[in-house]
Write a protein that holds these residues in place. Sequence first.
Motif, mmCIF file in Angstrom:
data_model
loop_
_atom_site.group_PDB
_atom_site.id
_atom_site.type_symbol
_atom_site.label_atom_id
_atom_site.label_comp_id
_atom_site.label_asym_id
_atom_site.label_seq_id
_atom_site.Cartn_x
_atom_site.Cartn_y
_atom_site.Cartn_z
ATOM 1 N N SER A 45 4.886 6.690 -8.691
ATOM 2 C CA SER A 45 5.338 7.200 -7.396
ATOM 3 C C SER A 45 6.591 6.480 -6.909
ATOM 4 O O SER A 45 7.535 7.123 -6.434
ATOM 5 C CB SER A 45 4.222 7.079 -6.360
ATOM 6 O OG SER A 45 3.821 5.731 -6.190
ATOM 7 N N THR A 46 6.644 5.148 -7.035
ATOM 8 C CA THR A 46 7.848 4.439 -6.607
ATOM 9 C C THR A 46 8.989 4.656 -7.591
ATOM 10 O O THR A 46 10.163 4.678 -7.203
ATOM 11 C CB THR A 46 7.578 2.942 -6.443
ATOM 12 O OG1 THR A 46 7.055 2.406 -7.680
ATOM 13 C CG2 THR A 46 6.589 2.679 -5.326
ATOM 14 N N GLY A 47 8.652 4.840 -8.868
ATOM 15 C CA GLY A 47 9.694 5.110 -9.845
ATOM 16 C C GLY A 47 10.402 6.419 -9.583
ATOM 17 O O GLY A 47 11.632 6.499 -9.616
ATOM 18 N N GLU A 48 9.626 7.459 -9.313
ATOM 19 C CA GLU A 48 10.229 8.764 -9.040
ATOM 20 C C GLU A 48 11.133 8.710 -7.812
ATOM 21 O O GLU A 48 12.166 9.378 -7.757
ATOM 22 C CB GLU A 48 9.127 9.797 -8.842
ATOM 23 C CG GLU A 48 8.393 10.147 -10.137
ATOM 24 C CD GLU A 48 7.201 11.054 -9.915
ATOM 25 O OE1 GLU A 48 6.742 11.174 -8.755
ATOM 26 O OE2 GLU A 48 6.722 11.657 -10.904
ATOM 27 N N ALA A 49 10.758 7.900 -6.833
ATOM 28 C CA ALA A 49 11.530 7.850 -5.589
ATOM 29 C C ALA A 49 12.731 6.910 -5.662
ATOM 30 O O ALA A 49 13.799 7.222 -5.111
ATOM 31 C CB ALA A 49 10.610 7.416 -4.442
ATOM 32 N N HIS A 50 12.582 5.768 -6.360
ATOM 33 C CA HIS A 50 13.552 4.687 -6.151
ATOM 34 C C HIS A 50 14.166 4.081 -7.406
ATOM 35 O O HIS A 50 15.169 3.375 -7.302
ATOM 36 C CB HIS A 50 12.876 3.539 -5.367
ATOM 37 C CG HIS A 50 12.357 3.926 -4.035
ATOM 38 N ND1 HIS A 50 11.248 3.329 -3.457
ATOM 39 C CD2 HIS A 50 12.791 4.856 -3.146
ATOM 40 C CE1 HIS A 50 11.024 3.872 -2.278
ATOM 41 N NE2 HIS A 50 11.940 4.806 -2.064
ATOM 42 N N TRP A 51 13.579 4.272 -8.582
ATOM 43 C CA TRP A 51 13.977 3.511 -9.763
ATOM 44 C C TRP A 51 15.459 3.644 -10.089
ATOM 45 O O TRP A 51 16.201 2.657 -10.116
ATOM 46 C CB TRP A 51 13.131 3.953 -10.948
ATOM 47 C CG TRP A 51 13.467 3.356 -12.282
ATOM 48 C CD1 TRP A 51 14.172 3.947 -13.287
ATOM 49 C CD2 TRP A 51 13.086 2.065 -12.771
ATOM 50 N NE1 TRP A 51 14.246 3.116 -14.386
ATOM 51 C CE2 TRP A 51 13.592 1.956 -14.091
ATOM 52 C CE3 TRP A 51 12.369 0.996 -12.232
ATOM 53 C CZ2 TRP A 51 13.400 0.810 -14.871
ATOM 54 C CZ3 TRP A 51 12.178 -0.141 -13.022
ATOM 55 C CH2 TRP A 51 12.694 -0.222 -14.311
ATOM 56 N N THR A 90 0.875 -1.170 0.000
ATOM 57 C CA THR A 90 0.000 0.000 0.000
ATOM 58 C C THR A 90 0.911 1.218 0.000
ATOM 59 O O THR A 90 1.673 1.436 0.946
ATOM 60 C CB THR A 90 -0.915 0.026 1.235
ATOM 61 O OG1 THR A 90 -1.737 -1.144 1.219
ATOM 62 C CG2 THR A 90 -1.807 1.263 1.215
ATOM 63 N N LEU A 91 0.861 1.992 -1.082
ATOM 64 C CA LEU A 91 1.811 3.076 -1.279
ATOM 65 C C LEU A 91 1.305 4.377 -0.659
ATOM 66 O O LEU A 91 0.092 4.561 -0.479
ATOM 67 C CB LEU A 91 2.043 3.279 -2.773
ATOM 68 C CG LEU A 91 2.588 2.065 -3.527
ATOM 69 C CD1 LEU A 91 2.652 2.360 -5.020
ATOM 70 C CD2 LEU A 91 3.960 1.684 -2.996
ATOM 71 N N PRO A 92 2.207 5.320 -0.353
ATOM 72 C CA PRO A 92 1.785 6.628 0.158
ATOM 73 C C PRO A 92 0.822 7.354 -0.777
ATOM 74 O O PRO A 92 0.023 8.176 -0.336
ATOM 75 C CB PRO A 92 3.115 7.386 0.297
ATOM 76 C CG PRO A 92 4.142 6.326 0.476
ATOM 77 C CD PRO A 92 3.677 5.172 -0.351
ATOM 78 N N SER A 93 0.875 7.017 -2.077
ATOM 79 C CA SER A 93 -0.027 7.641 -3.046
ATOM 80 C C SER A 93 -1.464 7.137 -2.912
ATOM 81 O O SER A 93 -2.379 7.677 -3.536
ATOM 82 C CB SER A 93 0.466 7.352 -4.468
ATOM 83 O OG SER A 93 0.420 5.956 -4.733
ATOM 84 N N GLY A 94 -1.649 6.073 -2.107
ATOM 85 C CA GLY A 94 -2.964 5.471 -1.956
ATOM 86 C C GLY A 94 -3.175 4.240 -2.820
ATOM 87 O O GLY A 94 -4.189 3.542 -2.677
ATOM 88 N N GLU A 95 -2.226 3.951 -3.715
ATOM 89 C CA GLU A 95 -2.356 2.761 -4.552
ATOM 90 C C GLU A 95 -2.214 1.499 -3.712
ATOM 91 O O GLU A 95 -1.366 1.407 -2.838
ATOM 92 C CB GLU A 95 -1.274 2.761 -5.636
ATOM 93 C CG GLU A 95 -1.401 3.876 -6.647
ATOM 94 C CD GLU A 95 -0.203 3.920 -7.574
ATOM 95 O OE1 GLU A 95 -0.180 3.145 -8.543
ATOM 96 O OE2 GLU A 95 0.712 4.729 -7.314
ATOM 97 N N ASN A 96 -3.047 0.519 -4.022
ATOM 98 C CA ASN A 96 -3.040 -0.772 -3.343
ATOM 99 C C ASN A 96 -2.763 -1.862 -4.363
ATOM 100 O O ASN A 96 -3.459 -1.946 -5.373
ATOM 101 C CB ASN A 96 -4.415 -1.029 -2.713
ATOM 102 C CG ASN A 96 -4.306 -1.367 -1.246
ATOM 103 O OD1 ASN A 96 -3.336 -1.969 -0.820
ATOM 104 N ND2 ASN A 96 -5.321 -0.977 -0.492
#
Length: 286
Positions: free
Chosen positions: A194-200, A131-137
């Motif tokens: 969202s995870t791409g911008e942070a970690h990719w 469950t991401l901070p963006s709300g995506e599940n």
Amino acid sequence: MTPTTNPPAAAPIAALVQMSSGIDPAANLATIDRAMTEAAAGGAAMAFLPEMSVLLDRDRARSGRHIVREGDSAWPAALQELAQKHGLWLHSGSMPLLSEDGAQRINRSHVIAADGSIHARYDKIHMFDVTLPSGENWAESSAYASGDALAVVETPLGRLGLSICYDLRFAELYRALVDRGATLIGIPAAFTVSTGEAHWHVLMRARAIETGCFVLAAAQCGGHDDGRSTYGHSLIVDPWGAVLADAMRDHADYRVIFAPIEAAKANEARQAIPLDRSRANRNITL
């Protein structure tokens, strides 16, 4: 008379295909065909597709009409025909299939030689249950079974270790692939924005640096028919962590990027920072 020496052979070229795959397998395969035409024209020895290259659809009822056991699926044969047609080795990225018992889906990669023969298969080990901070599940394990075997295969580019997307976050997997002789690693992906911008980028470069391997990460990009958005930025990273090619967030139907794979660079990186020797010399067991 001065002896003549042959010039060093040119390094083989990898081509990564960035796509915006959708819910129509025939349309996705047509895009792959066009991209492989471009890869072959660019001198590539091997092309790499993203995760879920043939079908990207999170609607389980709708996608279920297409997903069958590998032996009953037309998709591997279609990719084998494309490898033969274009004279290229091909990493399929991955595709959704049913497990042999039909109980769950599997997320499977294939490595196909230029003669159309399948040289390796790999089923994604780590499921994306977050469950991401963006709300995506996301709960992949509710539909997909985890793989239970590592895969390393000889290719024209070198010994390729296989992984898929969320596997990226588990460094121990890549150490095990290196222990089995990998000098390059495939990480096809459909990363969230969202995870791409942070970690990719940082994770891809970290995997390259800590293993002394080339990283080849073909990615999905843009808005998709099933409503999701993916990050793009397909990357080719060398064993020192330098980004050799980045497809950026190009939202075209596909984009192909290229880079030479110089085998000597893996040895150079491993000799410069001898991680195996340091592990052998440590006085504690982890």
